[in-house]
Design an enzyme around this catalytic site. Sequence first.
Site, PDB file in Angstrom:
ATOM      1  N   GLY A  34     -54.673  72.731 -56.284  1.00 36.12           N
ATOM      2  CA  GLY A  34     -54.933  74.168 -56.294  1.00 36.12           C
ATOM      3  C   GLY A  34     -54.209  74.876 -55.168  1.00 36.12           C
ATOM      4  O   GLY A  34     -53.201  74.386 -54.648  1.00 36.12           O
ATOM      5  N   SER A  35     -54.744  76.001 -54.762  1.00 35.96           N
ATOM      6  CA  SER A  35     -54.116  76.819 -53.727  1.00 35.96           C
ATOM      7  C   SER A  35     -54.303  76.193 -52.349  1.00 35.96           C
ATOM      8  O   SER A  35     -55.159  75.321 -52.151  1.00 35.96           O
ATOM      9  CB  SER A  35     -54.729  78.222 -53.727  1.00 35.96           C
ATOM     10  OG  SER A  35     -56.080  78.168 -53.266  1.00 35.96           O
TER      11      SER A  35
ATOM     12  N   GLY B  37     -57.497  74.107 -50.889  1.00 33.46           N
ATOM     13  CA  GLY B  37     -57.300  72.788 -50.312  1.00 33.46           C
ATOM     14  C   GLY B  37     -57.780  72.685 -48.881  1.00 33.46           C
ATOM     15  O   GLY B  37     -58.316  71.646 -48.465  1.00 33.46           O
TER      16      GLY B  37
ATOM     17  N   GLU C 181     -53.130  68.287 -53.448  1.00 29.66           N
ATOM     18  CA  GLU C 181     -51.869  68.764 -54.025  1.00 29.66           C
ATOM     19  C   GLU C 181     -51.969  70.282 -54.102  1.00 29.66           C
ATOM     20  O   GLU C 181     -52.600  70.834 -54.998  1.00 29.66           O
ATOM     21  CB  GLU C 181     -51.645  68.160 -55.410  1.00 29.66           C
ATOM     22  CG  GLU C 181     -51.428  66.661 -55.418  1.00 29.66           C
ATOM     23  CD  GLU C 181     -50.084  66.239 -54.882  1.00 29.66           C
ATOM     24  OE1 GLU C 181     -49.275  67.125 -54.525  1.00 29.66           O
ATOM     25  OE2 GLU C 181     -49.831  65.026 -54.820  1.00 29.66           O
TER      26      GLU C 181
ATOM     27  N   CYS D 211     -46.683  74.637 -59.518  1.00 32.35           N
ATOM     28  CA  CYS D 211     -46.565  74.393 -58.082  1.00 32.35           C
ATOM     29  C   CYS D 211     -45.119  74.090 -57.714  1.00 32.35           C
ATOM     30  O   CYS D 211     -44.716  74.269 -56.566  1.00 32.35           O
ATOM     31  CB  CYS D 211     -47.492  73.252 -57.646  1.00 32.35           C
ATOM     32  SG  CYS D 211     -47.246  71.727 -58.557  1.00 32.35           S
TER      33      CYS D 211
END
Length: 509
Positions: free
Chosen positions: A240-241, A245, A262, A296
């Site tokens: 995610g963002s 994270g 990630e 991403c």
Amino acid sequence: MRDLVKKNLNISDLESGAFNGSWLKTNGNVLESISPIDNKKIGTINCADRNTYEKTVIQAQKAFQEWQKVPAPKRGEVVRQLGDALRENKKDLGALVSLEMGKIRAEGEGEVQEMIDIADFAVGQSRMLYGLTMHSERPEHRMYEQWHPLGPVGVITAFNFPVAVWAWNAMLCLIAGNTVIWKPSSKTPLTAVAVTKIMDKVLKANNVPDGVLNLVIGNRKEVGEPMLEDGRIPLISATGSVNMGRHVGQKVAGRLGRSLLELGGNNGIIVTPEADMDMAVMAVVFGAAGTAGQRCTTTRRIIAHESILDNLVQRLSSAYKQIKIGDPLDPQTLMGPLIDKKAVADMQAALVQIKSQGGRVLYGGRVLSGGLFDTGTYVEPCICAAKPDMAIIKQETFAPILYIIPYQDLKQAVEIHNCVPQGLSSAIFTNNLRESEFFLSTEGSDCGIANVNIGTSGAEIGGAFGGEKETGGGRESGSDAWKVYMRRQTCTINWSKELPLAQGIKFDI
């Protein structure tokens, strides 16, 4: 189309949001899955509550006690069959990904292919969970390491790759002997339900214990925070963002658990005067406009030598004009909608900042309207002239905005490239060996992925996927990424009749 896809995938209008070998009756909030294609409802989920979350974790723990004892190659055989089940459902599952997330159908089916590929990879890996043998400093001693299953693993996935990222984690978890608790994005819940139903048929046919693959769809209060704080879950893998994270990492570290993160990417491509411009343009357009800029690994920054910059911008603008925007289920469409109106608003806010910070919009950026476009989720991909000191280029705007930044020499280009806080994917286009080797050297790209003459998107299953800095440092998928899902144990066996101590220490009684 959507009714047929739902029928083929056994998706009803109302689904439970909790599965632990059987679908549980839940009392959580009601969640509607809305397609960004036309803003119409696809289905409804009764989300998990704290009670069903608790039942799921208990069942995952119970299943782990049995699953960890199954020989790894036999676990791999189950994963092989999971891959075959995905092959049989590839078209329908790919179409559901397009319906719920908005990426074009080719990319939706490509995402399912990633699931199949990681299943194939995991089958082979199930026979290669290798440990090292080391020479002991003590006579008549043997020393080696081995790898054991870790336990229930929590997998939190994002909307932009609603099924593939789960598979990267889950397939390796399974061959490692772990159970999996999946919390998907609330923006793409039905794809998770569909995958769970496909997987469950295979698990039951192989008499796999209930609770090996689990699903909890729910909000932060009922599911998200309890999962992060749960000491029964030794590893949380979260995609995610950066902000998400950072929260996950702090929460999990607070209980001394492991986290695999990630997070955001702010990926750049350096284009030198010695680049093959046809290849560079093709890679940039796919990397920047594919998935409507919601990967991403999306290409967000082009660092081009000042001698070729004008020509590159002209060619990119010409290519952007040829991108067909529309219904992602139409085979002619190359770019579908953003996930929702908030994403569109974020993109428009970023364009305002770009202009206020001295940048210029060179192409696109409009919100489209009329007919299908009246959903307010479709935009033109955008090209902007930018300077390396602009604050906005150090942020990841999850939309198709491409920054063009000039450079004078390669060392400066790398410095511009590395000046952002994220470090996921990177590339250089050049036919000069010295330039490419410098980019790949310790002085070059600071990203977890560095490519020469291919773009920033489209990582293969065989390589470990992940990035540095604010991208989180995690690695998923290929290479030796399987190790994060297991616990390492160093073993020493004394087969002598003496008890010598290490480092020559004497302790005689």
